[in-house]
Scaffold this active site. Sequence first.
Site, PDB file in Angstrom:
ATOM      1  N   TRP A 130     -11.422  -8.776   5.324  1.00  0.00           N
ATOM      2  CA  TRP A 130     -10.519  -8.165   6.286  1.00  0.00           C
ATOM      3  C   TRP A 130     -11.373  -7.843   7.510  1.00  0.00           C
ATOM      4  CZ3 TRP A 130      -5.547  -7.860   7.132  1.00  0.00           C
ATOM      5  CH2 TRP A 130      -5.124  -7.038   8.191  1.00  0.00           C
ATOM      6  N   GLU A 160       0.836  -1.198   0.000  1.00  0.00           N
ATOM      7  CA  GLU A 160       0.000   0.000   0.000  1.00  0.00           C
ATOM      8  C   GLU A 160       0.870   1.247   0.000  1.00  0.00           C
ATOM      9  OE1 GLU A 160      -3.206  -0.189   2.870  1.00  0.00           O
ATOM     10  OE2 GLU A 160      -3.224  -2.380   2.767  1.00  0.00           O
ATOM     11  N   THR A 185     -12.197  -2.955  -0.803  1.00  0.00           N
ATOM     12  CA  THR A 185     -13.384  -2.097  -0.782  1.00  0.00           C
ATOM     13  C   THR A 185     -13.910  -1.934   0.646  1.00  0.00           C
ATOM     14  OG1 THR A 185     -14.426  -4.107  -1.676  1.00  0.00           O
ATOM     15  CG2 THR A 185     -14.229  -2.229  -3.139  1.00  0.00           C
ATOM     16  N   TYR A 186     -13.096  -1.299   1.457  1.00  0.00           N
ATOM     17  CA  TYR A 186     -13.448  -0.992   2.838  1.00  0.00           C
ATOM     18  C   TYR A 186     -12.534   0.130   3.317  1.00  0.00           C
ATOM     19  CZ  TYR A 186      -9.841  -4.652   2.921  1.00  0.00           C
ATOM     20  OH  TYR A 186      -8.744  -5.429   2.654  1.00  0.00           O
TER      21      TYR A 186
END
Length: 383
Positions: free
Chosen positions: A360, A172, A236-237
Amino acid sequence: MSVYVVKEGDNVDRIAETAGIPVGELLWANQIEYPYRLAVGQSLLIPEGPAADREQSRRELYSFGYAYPFISRETAEQTLPFLTDLYIFSYGFTEQGTLIPPSSDDTWLIRQAADAGVDPVMVLTPLGADGRFNNNLVTALMEDRRLQERLIWELGRTMTEKGYRGLDIDFEYVRAEDGPAFAEFTGRVRRVLQVFGYPVSVALAPKTSPDQKGLLYEGIDYRLLGEAADRVMLMTYEWGYTYGPPMAVAPLNMVRRVVEYAVSAIPVEKISLGIPNYGYEWPLPYVRGTTKAQSISNREAVARAIDHGVPIRFDETAWSPYLRYWQYGIQHGIWFEDVRSIQGKFDLIREYGLLGAGYWQLMNFFRPNWLLMEEKFRIIRNN
């Protein structure tokens, strides 16, 4: 299966009777414990029949999730029957190409996954000594081909020795200038590991366009990484996150935008949708730079509503539950996931024909999610 939203005056006996199922089945499916209290607005999963009739099934959905090696043995044992892969978080690396193992021993979890017929997957991250992603480490790796070769050799050796069956690359905050080299590195890792039968996946920041600005996005090229890896997971969080303002962790309207862009750049059969298995609780009012939210499990969020006698509300745009309550003169706001919000994400997976769902994280067992997934994506019952 169906979802029932608790109304004023409801109790578990009445709901079970109306649904035509034993009350014990309703309690088990939704992890409702004595004294069997409910919150107004709470979403309950209504099973289709007695638990004994639902045999383990083969699913069309690729299902996996991330877990730290310090996950409780009970939670791991409860969760593994619903997974195809278990992503164990995580291995870091040094500027000399040496792998840094997780702080807790992963051997037992690798073995437990394999014994359950679930593929243990090593997760590679550039985490620094402070536990944060270090993009300087990424840059050093991208600029040194020999360093990459040493690291890839270390990966192959360690995966073979430990019994891993795949690799997930979770880098990331990749700098924009490192983006092309990162995709090349991912492809290089894949070409080496596929000789040993190890698939390579990569976690992707949730972009909605190719030129999206921000350090989290600019170095993540969906098209190049989609070509380089066997599989990808859309993270997507974290729209609602520790230092951000109170909002849904994975608002469905934003999740849909990410999926719409992803399928334009990556083959759908490679894409899994990231789903949060948690929520956040904020002290209010929110003050940027000062307020810090705390992670909270989905079950804990419901318990807060019950304990403080407040209803759970549902945002129709974000398609997420939330609540507010007062304690000791401080107002608190919570956004979390329930079966209604998760069902919306499953519907999105089916709508776009995505490969699977990735969670996650798996540190708390939320049974309604897994029962809903089992039902929605079941194709063959075992005899």
